[in-house]
Design a protein around this motif. Structure first.
Motif, PDB file in Angstrom:
ATOM      1  N   GLN A 160       3.136  -9.240  -0.383  1.00  0.00           N
ATOM      2  CA  GLN A 160       3.165 -10.709   0.312  1.00  0.00           C
ATOM      3  C   GLN A 160       5.571 -11.515   0.929  1.00  0.00           C
ATOM      4  OE1 GLN A 160      -0.027 -12.264  -0.330  1.00  0.00           O
ATOM      5  NE2 GLN A 160       1.130 -14.644   0.188  1.00  0.00           N
ATOM      6  N   GLN A 161       5.819 -11.236   0.063  1.00  0.00           N
ATOM      7  CA  GLN A 161       7.210 -11.519   0.349  1.00  0.00           C
ATOM      8  C   GLN A 161       7.808 -11.057   1.445  1.00  0.00           C
ATOM      9  OE1 GLN A 161      10.269 -10.652  -3.242  1.00  0.00           O
ATOM     10  NE2 GLN A 161       8.322 -12.265  -4.362  1.00  0.00           N
ATOM     11  N   THR A 162       6.969  -9.962   1.936  1.00  0.00           N
ATOM     12  CA  THR A 162       7.601  -9.422   3.571  1.00  0.00           C
ATOM     13  C   THR A 162       7.423  -9.967   4.039  1.00  0.00           C
ATOM     14  OG1 THR A 162       7.778  -6.494   2.650  1.00  0.00           O
ATOM     15  CG2 THR A 162       8.207  -7.168   4.577  1.00  0.00           C
ATOM     16  N   ALA A 163       5.971 -10.265   4.431  1.00  0.00           N
ATOM     17  CA  ALA A 163       5.413 -11.012   5.946  1.00  0.00           C
ATOM     18  C   ALA A 163       5.904 -12.557   5.695  1.00  0.00           C
ATOM     19  CB  ALA A 163       4.212 -11.645   5.211  1.00  0.00           C
ATOM     20  N   ALA A 173       0.129  -0.832  -0.404  1.00  0.00           N
ATOM     21  CA  ALA A 173       0.207  -0.357  -0.168  1.00  0.00           C
ATOM     22  C   ALA A 173       0.708   1.463   0.211  1.00  0.00           C
ATOM     23  CB  ALA A 173      -0.933  -0.018   1.196  1.00  0.00           C
ATOM     24  N   VAL A 174       2.258   1.474   0.991  1.00  0.00           N
ATOM     25  CA  VAL A 174       2.985   2.034   0.759  1.00  0.00           C
ATOM     26  C   VAL A 174       3.125   2.420  -0.627  1.00  0.00           C
ATOM     27  CG1 VAL A 174       4.545   3.834   1.675  1.00  0.00           C
ATOM     28  CG2 VAL A 174       3.553   2.012   3.823  1.00  0.00           C
ATOM     29  N   ALA A 175       3.898   1.890  -0.641  1.00  0.00           N
ATOM     30  CA  ALA A 175       3.963   2.297  -2.639  1.00  0.00           C
ATOM     31  C   ALA A 175       3.110   2.575  -3.452  1.00  0.00           C
ATOM     32  CB  ALA A 175       5.464   1.029  -3.275  1.00  0.00           C
ATOM     33  N   ILE A 176       1.804   1.869  -3.831  1.00  0.00           N
ATOM     34  CA  ILE A 176       0.613   2.874  -4.709  1.00  0.00           C
ATOM     35  C   ILE A 176       0.524   3.362  -3.849  1.00  0.00           C
ATOM     36  CG2 ILE A 176      -1.884   1.997  -4.296  1.00  0.00           C
ATOM     37  CD1 ILE A 176      -1.295  -1.031  -4.181  1.00  0.00           C
ATOM     38  N   ILE A 188       7.214  -2.095 -13.319  1.00  0.00           N
ATOM     39  CA  ILE A 188       8.617  -1.838 -13.096  1.00  0.00           C
ATOM     40  C   ILE A 188       8.602  -2.957 -12.288  1.00  0.00           C
ATOM     41  CG2 ILE A 188       9.730  -0.840 -11.357  1.00  0.00           C
ATOM     42  CD1 ILE A 188       8.474   1.323 -12.264  1.00  0.00           C
ATOM     43  N   LYS A 189       7.487  -4.348 -11.480  1.00  0.00           N
ATOM     44  CA  LYS A 189       7.947  -5.127 -10.005  1.00  0.00           C
ATOM     45  C   LYS A 189       8.175  -5.968 -10.958  1.00  0.00           C
ATOM     46  CE  LYS A 189       6.358  -7.666  -7.503  1.00  0.00           C
ATOM     47  NZ  LYS A 189       6.359  -9.233  -7.782  1.00  0.00           N
ATOM     48  N   VAL A 190       7.260  -6.150 -11.433  1.00  0.00           N
ATOM     49  CA  VAL A 190       7.901  -7.390 -12.445  1.00  0.00           C
ATOM     50  C   VAL A 190       9.107  -7.597 -13.638  1.00  0.00           C
ATOM     51  CG1 VAL A 190       7.005  -8.374 -15.472  1.00  0.00           C
ATOM     52  CG2 VAL A 190       5.651  -7.957 -13.533  1.00  0.00           C
ATOM     53  N   PHE A 191       9.738  -6.535 -14.155  1.00  0.00           N
ATOM     54  CA  PHE A 191      11.363  -6.295 -14.685  1.00  0.00           C
ATOM     55  C   PHE A 191      12.067  -5.917 -13.533  1.00  0.00           C
ATOM     56  CE2 PHE A 191       9.823  -4.039 -18.496  1.00  0.00           C
ATOM     57  CZ  PHE A 191      10.150  -4.897 -19.336  1.00  0.00           C
ATOM     58  N   CYS A 192      11.922  -5.877 -12.105  1.00  0.00           N
ATOM     59  CA  CYS A 192      12.872  -6.229 -11.216  1.00  0.00           C
ATOM     60  C   CYS A 192      12.905  -7.785 -11.072  1.00  0.00           C
ATOM     61  CB  CYS A 192      12.253  -5.485 -10.180  1.00  0.00           C
ATOM     62  SG  CYS A 192      12.541  -3.192 -10.114  1.00  0.00           S
ATOM     63  N   ASP A 193      11.103  -8.545 -10.840  1.00  0.00           N
ATOM     64  CA  ASP A 193      12.058  -9.602 -10.091  1.00  0.00           C
ATOM     65  C   ASP A 193      12.487 -11.012 -11.098  1.00  0.00           C
ATOM     66  OD1 ASP A 193      10.180  -9.080  -8.296  1.00  0.00           O
ATOM     67  OD2 ASP A 193       7.995  -9.293  -8.936  1.00  0.00           O
ATOM     68  N   HIS A 194      12.340  -9.969 -12.743  1.00  0.00           N
ATOM     69  CA  HIS A 194      13.559 -11.021 -13.838  1.00  0.00           C
ATOM     70  C   HIS A 194      15.069 -10.396 -13.855  1.00  0.00           C
ATOM     71  CE1 HIS A 194       9.376 -11.692 -14.686  1.00  0.00           C
ATOM     72  NE2 HIS A 194       9.523 -13.308 -15.140  1.00  0.00           N
ATOM     73  N   PHE A 195      15.471  -9.275 -12.868  1.00  0.00           N
ATOM     74  CA  PHE A 195      17.013  -9.362 -12.895  1.00  0.00           C
ATOM     75  C   PHE A 195      17.652  -9.306 -11.628  1.00  0.00           C
ATOM     76  CE2 PHE A 195      14.787  -7.468 -16.812  1.00  0.00           C
ATOM     77  CZ  PHE A 195      15.678  -7.792 -17.706  1.00  0.00           C
ATOM     78  N   ASP A 196      18.849  -9.893 -11.570  1.00  0.00           N
ATOM     79  CA  ASP A 196      19.020 -10.502 -10.388  1.00  0.00           C
ATOM     80  C   ASP A 196      19.547  -9.547  -9.918  1.00  0.00           C
ATOM     81  OD1 ASP A 196      18.948 -13.350 -11.046  1.00  0.00           O
ATOM     82  OD2 ASP A 196      20.691 -13.369 -11.410  1.00  0.00           O
ATOM     83  N   GLY A 197      20.150  -8.448 -10.433  1.00  0.00           N
ATOM     84  CA  GLY A 197      20.328  -7.123  -9.984  1.00  0.00           C
ATOM     85  C   GLY A 197      19.351  -5.916  -9.225  1.00  0.00           C
ATOM     86  N   LEU A 198      17.973  -6.593  -9.476  1.00  0.00           N
ATOM     87  CA  LEU A 198      17.145  -5.492  -9.008  1.00  0.00           C
ATOM     88  C   LEU A 198      15.988  -5.959  -8.267  1.00  0.00           C
ATOM     89  CD1 LEU A 198      16.407  -3.654 -12.844  1.00  0.00           C
ATOM     90  CD2 LEU A 198      17.634  -2.431 -10.269  1.00  0.00           C
ATOM     91  N   THR A 199      16.442  -7.286  -7.790  1.00  0.00           N
ATOM     92  CA  THR A 199      14.992  -8.161  -6.802  1.00  0.00           C
ATOM     93  C   THR A 199      15.243  -7.235  -5.576  1.00  0.00           C
ATOM     94  OG1 THR A 199      17.357  -9.213  -5.933  1.00  0.00           O
ATOM     95  CG2 THR A 199      15.890 -10.098  -7.752  1.00  0.00           C
ATOM     96  N   HIS A 200      15.266  -6.835  -5.231  1.00  0.00           N
ATOM     97  CA  HIS A 200      15.691  -5.665  -3.743  1.00  0.00           C
ATOM     98  C   HIS A 200      14.431  -4.954  -4.195  1.00  0.00           C
ATOM     99  CE1 HIS A 200      18.146  -3.875  -6.014  1.00  0.00           C
ATOM    100  NE2 HIS A 200      18.400  -2.623  -5.584  1.00  0.00           N
ATOM    101  N   VAL A 201      14.564  -4.390  -5.293  1.00  0.00           N
ATOM    102  CA  VAL A 201      13.754  -3.500  -5.581  1.00  0.00           C
ATOM    103  C   VAL A 201      11.638  -4.074  -5.398  1.00  0.00           C
ATOM    104  CG1 VAL A 201      12.502  -1.695  -7.171  1.00  0.00           C
ATOM    105  CG2 VAL A 201      15.082  -1.297  -6.340  1.00  0.00           C
TER     106      VAL A 201
END
Length: 388
Positions: free
Chosen positions: A371-374, A322-325, A351-364
Motif C-alpha cells: 500500500q505504501q508505494t502507491a 505480489a512480487v515479494a510474495i 519480517i515486515k512487522v519487525f522492519c516497521d518497528h525499527f528505524d533502520g529497517l523501515t525501507h525494507v
C-alpha cells in the motif's frame, strides 16, 4: 615561503581523500561481509532443515495460539493449562484430518493415470493438434522396447528399500511433529518470561519501556494476523467443501481441506485449487457445462475471500506486494519444499512487522508493503495539484 604555506592545505586535502577512500573500503567490506553472511545463512538453513523447519513451525504455531492464551489468561485460566489444552486440541485436529484424508488422497494418487486418461478422452477435441507428436512418442517407445537385447533384464527396485525409506520418512515426520507441538507448548506456557528477560537486558528505564513496547507490539500484530488468517482459511475450506458436496463433487472433504491449506499461498494456492477441482469435475460429471459449476464456485469463493473478507478483517497495513510474495514462495519452496512454501508468507509478514518497528529497517518494510508505494507515488501528484 609560498610552498611552505601551501603545504598544510595540501595535507588537509590528502587526508580528506584518504578518509573518503577508507570509508569506501569499509562500505565495500561491510557489503561483502553481509553477502557472505547471507550465503552462509542459506546454506545453514538447507543443511540443518531437519532442525530449523520444526522449530520455526513451532514458533508460528505458538504465535497463532498466543491471542487465545492471552484471552483465557484474562479470564483467570493459567497459561500452562490453556496452552496444554490448545496444543492437545491442535494435535487432535491434525491427526484426525490426516486420518480422514489419507484414504481419499491415496486413492487419488493411485488413480492418477486413470484420471489423466479420462481427462484426455473428455477433452479429445483439443487433442487433435498434438496427435502427431503423440504418435512419434509412441513410435520411439516401441523402438526402445524392440531394440532391447534379449540378455538384458530390467532392474526392479527392491521392496525392502521402499519399505525402509517409508519407515525412515515416517520416523522423521513423527520426530518433527513431536518437536513442533512440545516446543510450542513450552513457548505458550512460558507466559511473560521472555518479556522479563528483555527488560533485564537493558539498564535505563526508557530503554526497557521502548524494547518492551516494540516486542509486545510485534508479537501482538503477528499473533493476530496468523490467528485471523488461519480462521479465514478454515472458513473458506468449510464453505468450499460444503458447496462442492452440494454440487455432487466426489471427495468434497479433500477439496475443502486442500483449499484451506493452499490458501496460505496467495494467488498460487487459489490457482492450484481451481485447477485440481476443474480436472476432477470434468471427469466426474456428464456434461461440461455442469462440470464448470464446481471451479466457478471455487473461483467465486476465492474472489470474495481475497477481495472483501481478508482485507476487511486483517486490514491493509499488513498486505505484502505480489512480487515479494512470489519471490518468497519460490525461495522457500526451493529451500524446504511444500512446507517451506506454506511458511513463506507468514515469515514474510513477520519480517515486515519487525522492519516497521525499527528505524533502520523501515525501507525494507516499505519495499515489502503493498500500500505504501502507491501513497508515495501519489504525493507528487497531489503537491502538483496544490501548486497549480
Amino acid at each position: 615561503m609560498k610552498a611552505e604555506s601551501a603545504a598544510p592545505g595540501a595535507g588537509t586535502h590528502i587526508s580528506e581523500d584518504a578518509r573518503g577512500e577508507a570509508r569506501a573500503d569499509m562500505q565495500l567490506m561491510r557489503s561483502l561481509l553481509i553477502g557472505i553472511f547471507i550465503f552462509m545463512a542459506i546454506y545453514a538453513l538447507d543443511f540443518a532443515k531437519a532442525f530449523f523447519m520444526p522449530v520455526i513451525l513451532a514458533f508460528l504455531l505458538a504465535l497463532t495460539l498466543t491471542p487465545i492464551v492471552r484471552f483465557l489468561r484474562k479470564r483467570g485460566i493459567p497459561e500452562a493449562l490453556s496452552a496444554t489444552l490448545l496444543v492437545v486440541l491442535s494435535l487432535f485436529i491434525v491427526v484426525s484430518a490426516g486420518y480422514l484424508l489419507s484414504g481419499p488422497v491415496i486413492d487419488l494418487i493411485n488413480n492418477t493415470s486413470t484420471i489423466g486418461q479420462q481427462l484426455t478422452e473428455r477433452l479429445a477435441q483439443l487433442r487433435r493438434p498434438f496427435e502427431k507428436i503423440m504418435e512419434i512418442s509412441h513410435q520411439l517407445e516401441g523402438l526402445t522396447e524392440t531394440t532391447q537385447e534379449p540378455g538384458i533384464q530390467r532392474v526392479a527396485m527392491a521392496q525392502s528399500g521402499i519399505l525402509s525409506s517409508a519407515a525412515s520418512n515416517v520416523l522423521s515426520a513423527g520426530t518433527s511433529f513431536t518437536i513442533i507441538f512440545v516446543l510450542s507448548l513450552f513457548l505458550l506456557a512460558s507466559g511473560t518470561m521472555f518479556y522479563e528477560k528483555i527488560i533485564q537486558s537493558f539498564t535505563s528505564l526508557s530503554e526497557k519501556k521502548r524494547a518492551l513496547r516494540v516486542v509486545f507490539d510485534v508479537e501482538r500484530e503477528i499473533s493476530h494476523y496468523l490467528l485471523t488468517v488461519t480462521i479465514i482459511n478454515a472458513g473458506l475450506g468449510t464453505v468450499i467443501g460444503l458447496g462442492l458436496w452440494a454440487l455432487g463433487m466426489p471427495n468434497p472433504l479433500v477439496w475443502g481441506a486442500a483449499a484451506a491449506l493452499l490458501n496460505f499461498l496467495p494467488y498460487v494456492g487459489a490457482l492450484m485449487t481451481l485447477v485440481l477441482v476443474a480436472v476432477i469435475a470434468l471427469i466426474s460429471f456428464d456434461t461440461i457445462s455442469y462440470a464448470l459449476l464446481a471451479p466457478a464456485f471455487v473461483l467465486l469463493c476465492d474472489i470474495i475471500e481475497g477481495q472483501f473478507v481478508t482485507p476487511m478483517v486483517v486490514g491493509r497495513r499488513l498486505e505484502i506486494n505480489a512480487v515479494a510474495i512470489f519471490i518468497a514462495i519460490a525461495f522457500w519452496s526451493w529451500l524446504w519444499g511444500f512446507v517451506g512454501a506454506l511458511m513463506a508468507v507468514p515469515l514474510l509478514v513477520v519480517i515486515k512487522v519487525f522492519c516497521d518497528h525499527f528505524d533502520g529497517l523501515t525501507h525494507v518494510g516499505n519495499f515489502l508493503a503493498a500500500q505504501q508505494t502507491a501513497v508515495v507515488e501519489d504525493e507528487p501528484v497531489e503537491e502538483a495539484h496544490k501548486a497549480g
